[in-house]
Structures are given as C-alpha cells and as structure tokens.
Design a protein around this motif. Structure first.
Motif, mmCIF file in Angstrom:
data_model
loop_
_atom_site.group_PDB
_atom_site.id
_atom_site.type_symbol
_atom_site.label_atom_id
_atom_site.label_comp_id
_atom_site.label_asym_id
_atom_site.label_seq_id
_atom_site.Cartn_x
_atom_site.Cartn_y
_atom_site.Cartn_z
ATOM 1 N N MET A 55 0.784 -1.223 0.000
ATOM 2 C CA MET A 55 0.000 0.000 0.000
ATOM 3 C C MET A 55 0.824 1.286 0.000
ATOM 4 O O MET A 55 0.425 2.272 -0.609
ATOM 5 N N ALA A 56 1.961 1.320 0.652
ATOM 6 C CA ALA A 56 2.776 2.545 0.639
ATOM 7 C C ALA A 56 3.246 2.853 -0.783
ATOM 8 O O ALA A 56 3.161 4.000 -1.245
ATOM 9 N N HIS A 57 3.728 1.822 -1.476
ATOM 10 C CA HIS A 57 4.154 2.037 -2.865
ATOM 11 C C HIS A 57 2.961 2.373 -3.758
ATOM 12 O O HIS A 57 3.053 3.231 -4.645
ATOM 13 N N PHE A 58 1.832 1.713 -3.533
ATOM 14 C CA PHE A 58 0.637 1.969 -4.329
ATOM 15 C C PHE A 58 0.203 3.425 -4.176
ATOM 16 O O PHE A 58 -0.057 4.115 -5.169
ATOM 17 N N LEU A 59 0.149 3.893 -2.965
ATOM 18 C CA LEU A 59 -0.237 5.273 -2.715
ATOM 19 C C LEU A 59 0.746 6.245 -3.381
ATOM 20 O O LEU A 59 0.346 7.257 -3.966
ATOM 21 N N GLY A 60 2.024 5.924 -3.317
ATOM 22 C CA GLY A 60 3.027 6.761 -3.969
ATOM 23 C C GLY A 60 2.840 6.830 -5.478
ATOM 24 O O GLY A 60 2.906 7.909 -6.084
ATOM 25 N N VAL A 61 2.592 5.686 -6.094
ATOM 26 C CA VAL A 61 2.390 5.665 -7.548
ATOM 27 C C VAL A 61 1.112 6.420 -7.924
ATOM 28 O O VAL A 61 1.082 7.134 -8.931
ATOM 29 N N ILE A 62 0.075 6.290 -7.107
ATOM 30 C CA ILE A 62 -1.162 7.032 -7.360
ATOM 31 C C ILE A 62 -0.865 8.535 -7.412
ATOM 32 O O ILE A 62 -1.327 9.250 -8.301
ATOM 33 N N GLY A 63 -0.081 9.033 -6.462
ATOM 34 C CA GLY A 63 0.279 10.451 -6.456
ATOM 35 C C GLY A 63 1.095 10.840 -7.673
ATOM 36 O O GLY A 63 0.865 11.897 -8.286
ATOM 37 N N GLU A 64 2.050 9.995 -8.025
ATOM 38 C CA GLU A 64 2.868 10.263 -9.209
ATOM 39 C C GLU A 64 2.003 10.283 -10.467
ATOM 40 O O GLU A 64 2.189 11.122 -11.357
ATOM 41 N N GLY A 66 -1.153 11.107 -10.616
ATOM 42 C CA GLY A 66 -1.885 12.369 -10.591
ATOM 43 C C GLY A 66 -1.048 13.526 -11.108
ATOM 44 O O GLY A 66 -1.502 14.324 -11.938
ATOM 45 N N TYR A 67 0.186 13.610 -10.644
ATOM 46 C CA TYR A 67 1.083 14.680 -11.101
ATOM 47 C C TYR A 67 1.349 14.536 -12.599
ATOM 48 O O TYR A 67 1.382 15.524 -13.334
ATOM 49 N N SER A 68 1.500 13.303 -13.048
ATOM 50 C CA SER A 68 1.713 13.027 -14.464
ATOM 51 C C SER A 68 0.537 13.517 -15.304
ATOM 52 O O SER A 68 0.724 14.067 -16.397
ATOM 53 N N LEU A 69 -0.673 13.328 -14.793
ATOM 54 C CA LEU A 69 -1.859 13.779 -15.518
ATOM 55 C C LEU A 69 -1.915 15.305 -15.629
ATOM 56 O O LEU A 69 -2.404 15.848 -16.614
ATOM 57 N N VAL A 70 -1.385 16.009 -14.635
ATOM 58 C CA VAL A 70 -1.356 17.475 -14.665
ATOM 59 C C VAL A 70 -0.274 17.990 -15.615
ATOM 60 O O VAL A 70 -0.506 18.915 -16.390
ATOM 61 N N THR A 71 0.903 17.376 -15.561
ATOM 62 C CA THR A 71 2.055 17.911 -16.295
ATOM 63 C C THR A 71 2.286 17.271 -17.659
ATOM 64 O O THR A 71 3.001 17.838 -18.484
ATOM 65 N N GLY A 72 1.760 16.071 -17.862
ATOM 66 C CA GLY A 72 2.037 15.348 -19.099
ATOM 67 C C GLY A 72 3.353 14.585 -19.062
ATOM 68 O O GLY A 72 3.717 13.916 -20.035
ATOM 69 N N GLU A 73 4.075 14.681 -17.949
ATOM 70 C CA GLU A 73 5.326 13.927 -17.801
ATOM 71 C C GLU A 73 5.014 12.466 -17.501
ATOM 72 O O GLU A 73 4.021 12.150 -16.855
ATOM 73 N N ASP A 74 5.882 11.577 -17.971
ATOM 74 C CA ASP A 74 5.703 10.153 -17.722
ATOM 75 C C ASP A 74 6.093 9.789 -16.295
ATOM 76 O O ASP A 74 7.049 10.354 -15.736
ATOM 77 N N VAL A 75 5.373 8.848 -15.723
ATOM 78 C CA VAL A 75 5.748 8.275 -14.427
ATOM 79 C C VAL A 75 7.040 7.488 -14.628
ATOM 80 O O VAL A 75 7.192 6.762 -15.614
ATOM 81 N N ASP A 76 7.970 7.643 -13.708
ATOM 82 C CA ASP A 76 9.230 6.897 -13.751
ATOM 83 C C ASP A 76 8.940 5.431 -13.422
ATOM 84 O O ASP A 76 8.538 5.113 -12.309
ATOM 85 N N ASP A 88 10.671 12.054 -7.731
ATOM 86 C CA ASP A 88 9.810 11.258 -8.592
ATOM 87 C C ASP A 88 9.831 11.756 -10.037
ATOM 88 O O ASP A 88 9.644 10.977 -10.968
ATOM 89 N N PHE A 89 10.032 13.043 -10.195
ATOM 90 C CA PHE A 89 10.166 13.686 -11.498
ATOM 91 C C PHE A 89 11.388 14.583 -11.401
ATOM 92 O O PHE A 89 11.928 14.767 -10.313
ATOM 93 N N SER A 122 11.364 21.004 -5.507
ATOM 94 C CA SER A 122 10.040 21.290 -4.970
ATOM 95 C C SER A 122 9.328 20.010 -4.564
ATOM 96 O O SER A 122 9.690 18.914 -4.996
ATOM 97 N N TYR A 123 8.326 20.194 -3.712
ATOM 98 C CA TYR A 123 7.451 19.113 -3.276
ATOM 99 C C TYR A 123 6.062 19.394 -3.831
ATOM 100 O O TYR A 123 5.632 20.547 -3.908
ATOM 101 N N VAL A 124 5.342 18.325 -4.172
ATOM 102 C CA VAL A 124 3.957 18.424 -4.625
ATOM 103 C C VAL A 124 3.111 17.566 -3.694
ATOM 104 O O VAL A 124 3.469 16.430 -3.383
#
Length: 173
Positions: A55-64, A66-76, A88-89, A122-124
C-alpha cells in the motif's frame, strides 16, 4: 486539479507498486510497513484485495500518476533495488495523502527522510480519495519555501517525527 482514475490506471499503479516493493531485498522490504500503517491503507488493501505490504508504494504511484496527468510527464517506471533518489520527477518529489477530514491537508516529510535524501527543487502534495478513486493534485512548494515554513509534528505515539507545511502555505495547482 482532480482526476477520476479508471480501472486501467488503478491496475497500472498497483502493478508498478508491487514491482517496486518486490524488488527490495526481503531483509528490509517491510521494515517500515507497520510503522506507517493507518486505517486508510488498510481500507485500500481490502478494497483492491492486495496484501497491505504494497500500500505505501501503491499510494506513492497514485500520487505520481496524478502529477503526471497534470504535467504530461511520464511516471518513472524504473525499479530500484533499494530506493530512488528522492525525486519522482526531475527536481520534484510527490507526496500523497489519504486524509479527507475537516482539518487542513498537510505536506509531511519524515525528518529522517528529509535529512538523508538529496533535496528536490520542490514538493507536490496530492490527495487520493479512496471512496471515489479520485486523485487531487493540491499544491506545490519549493524546497526553500518549505525550509522557511516547516514545523515539526508527530502524528501519534511511536509514529515518526515529521516536518510539515499546511496546504495554505503552498502554491495551489
């Protein structure tokens, strides 16, 4: 900025989270699992019918995601045997919360993590609403502004000491 995650996005996040977790050596992969256990992670484990350890990793990927959807950057998608470098980015560390209460959302960085990792630019702060499968990219703050505004806070006995900054001190996204 809110996004409703579909089944494919959730499956992607869970698969990547499990691969990240399982890549860690068994001698330390679950060292902090209990330390960071909370009710929402237990609910996530039940809802997605996956062992709590992921779950900790799952929650982290979910956040990444979300950020990817805002910026268009790919999840690592790189898998690390120990841990990533703390970003993460490029220059950005994403922190994901599940808190949906009446109080103000807070960006929290465990003191130990803050002191040992290479500082991001920065932190998001991202929030995941488990009931709606919705990710909300709440705000961002530069590392220098975080350093100016951070306060120490411990969320409970035997929980780690954190540096926190409330959402109201962050730039909204």
């Amino acid at each position: 900025m809110k996004f409703k995650l579909n089944k494919e996005q959730l499956e992607y996040a869970l698969d990547l989270a499990m691969r990240r977790h399982d890549a860690k050596h068994s001698s330390f992969r679950n060292n902090t699992t209990e330390k960071f256990r909370n009710e929402n992670k237990s609910k996530m484990s039940d809802k997605f019918k996956v062992d709590f350890q992921y779950m900790a990793h799952f929650l982290g990927v979910i956040g990444e995601l979300g950020y990817s959807l805002v910026t268009g950057e790919d999840v690592d998608e790189e898998i690390y045997a120990v841990r990533d470098g703390g970003q993460d980015f490029d220059g950005v560390e994403v922190k994901t919360i599940t808190y949906m209460g009446a109080g103000e959302p807070e960006l929290k960085i465990p003191v130990g993590e803050y002191e040992r990792r290479i500082p991001p630019n920065s932190y998001v702060l991202v929030r995941f609403d488990l009931n709606r499968n919705e990710v909300d990219v709440l705000g961002q703050i530069t590392r220098s502004n975080f350093d100016e505004k951070k306060k120490k806070k411990q969320y409970g006995r035997n929980k780690p000491l954190n540096y926190i900054v409330p959402l109201s001190s962050m730039e909204r996204l």
